[in-house]
Design an enzyme around this catalytic site. Sequence first.
Site, short mmCIF file in Angstrom:
data_model
loop_
_atom_site.label_atom_id
_atom_site.label_comp_id
_atom_site.label_asym_id
_atom_site.label_seq_id
_atom_site.Cartn_x
_atom_site.Cartn_y
_atom_site.Cartn_z
N ARG A 233 0.87 -1.19 0.00
CA ARG A 233 0.00 0.00 0.00
C ARG A 233 0.90 1.23 0.00
O ARG A 233 1.96 1.23 0.66
CB ARG A 233 -0.90 0.02 1.24
CG ARG A 233 -2.06 -0.94 1.19
CD ARG A 233 -3.10 -0.55 0.12
NE ARG A 233 -4.26 -1.43 0.11
CZ ARG A 233 -4.40 -2.50 -0.70
NH1 ARG A 233 -3.46 -2.81 -1.56
NH2 ARG A 233 -5.51 -3.22 -0.66
N GLU B 279 -4.30 7.02 -4.25
CA GLU B 279 -4.53 6.60 -5.64
C GLU B 279 -5.87 7.10 -6.15
O GLU B 279 -6.82 7.17 -5.37
CB GLU B 279 -4.55 5.05 -5.71
CG GLU B 279 -3.22 4.43 -5.44
CD GLU B 279 -3.30 2.91 -5.37
OE1 GLU B 279 -4.30 2.32 -5.83
OE2 GLU B 279 -2.34 2.31 -4.85
N HIS C 173 -1.38 -0.08 -9.91
CA HIS C 173 -2.01 -1.06 -9.00
C HIS C 173 -2.53 -2.30 -9.76
O HIS C 173 -3.73 -2.55 -9.80
CB HIS C 173 -3.15 -0.40 -8.19
CG HIS C 173 -3.38 -1.10 -6.87
ND1 HIS C 173 -3.75 -0.46 -5.72
CD2 HIS C 173 -3.30 -2.42 -6.54
CE1 HIS C 173 -3.88 -1.34 -4.74
NE2 HIS C 173 -3.63 -2.53 -5.22
#
Length: 325
Positions: free
Chosen positions: A244, A273, A291
């Site tokens: 993360r 994000e 991602h």
Amino acid sequence: MSGSRPRVVATRRLPPLVEDALRERFDAVLSHDDQPLGAVGLQRALAEADAVLCTLTDRLTAEVLSGNPRRARLLASYGAGVDHIDLEAAEAYGLTVTNTPGVLTEDTADLAITLVLATLRRAGEGEREVRGGRWTGWRPTHLLGRRVSGATLGIVGLGRIGLATAARAHHGFGMRVLGTSRTRPDAEALASHGVTWCESLAELLPQVDVLSLHVPGGPGTSGMIGAREIALMRPGSVLINTARGGVVDTEAMIAALMSGHLFGVGLDVYPGEPAVDRRLLGIERAVLLPHLGSATREARVAMGMRAIDNIEAFFRGEVPPDRVA
Ligand code: DGY
């Protein structure tokens, strides 16, 4: 519940096989525009559904969860990480929370290795050069990277994905692998994945050429890799983050890239994000992915089916297999 079938709201578009299964088994409300619902939309979903099939793009904060009326009793999260959900608040409001571990392990580990290779071998720079028409031909000094084989990889977080990444690096690429984690895996798991155990981050950091992060996100790991930790890493080492974005202090990371203390970074995740710090875009030795850790057709279908298993178990009155709260 309306009639005999629970109403399930899915917050994002899902692979067709998963959407078909949701339609067959539930009174399913599917996403048509694939846009994140936002706070108001999430509160509406919680008010109208028995279960919300949510993703990491849904910020299920205490405030969102406090919405009234609230019909939902289950948050079936599509993914392994649950740092987008305030678990304490969910529990306080009587919501069960599930995730989908196990089915994305191999793919996420593959992506971590993709970043290790791409960063050490400068694949992003090379690709941009070819596409940009700037390649002038082979030469002995062109885009020299670092040898993967024999390099030392440090794994922080030895859960399923961390161990799977370690095994690939050790058995596939001949890397020496060190690892540390909140919980120490048993000796057999460490040995079979090729990991030498370190008692602490401080013990591991000065020994590694590549550091790969596999811890959960959230307050417990926020800023875990900051200026102090990066300073402990060897000059010229590489940082890989598929966990993360918040686990790494972005300022410290960018400063270390600019000074050359870090040879490169390979990132799949970012704080806030889909925003990406603009300074990273100008750093050639930052390999930046959007991602993609679990982004294979196989994993995304398996994640949906696993979420469905959890929803079905919950509405049969059982403890769902992947209950996290
Ligand atoms: C997860 O499952 O938490 C991943 O980040 C999704 O790709």
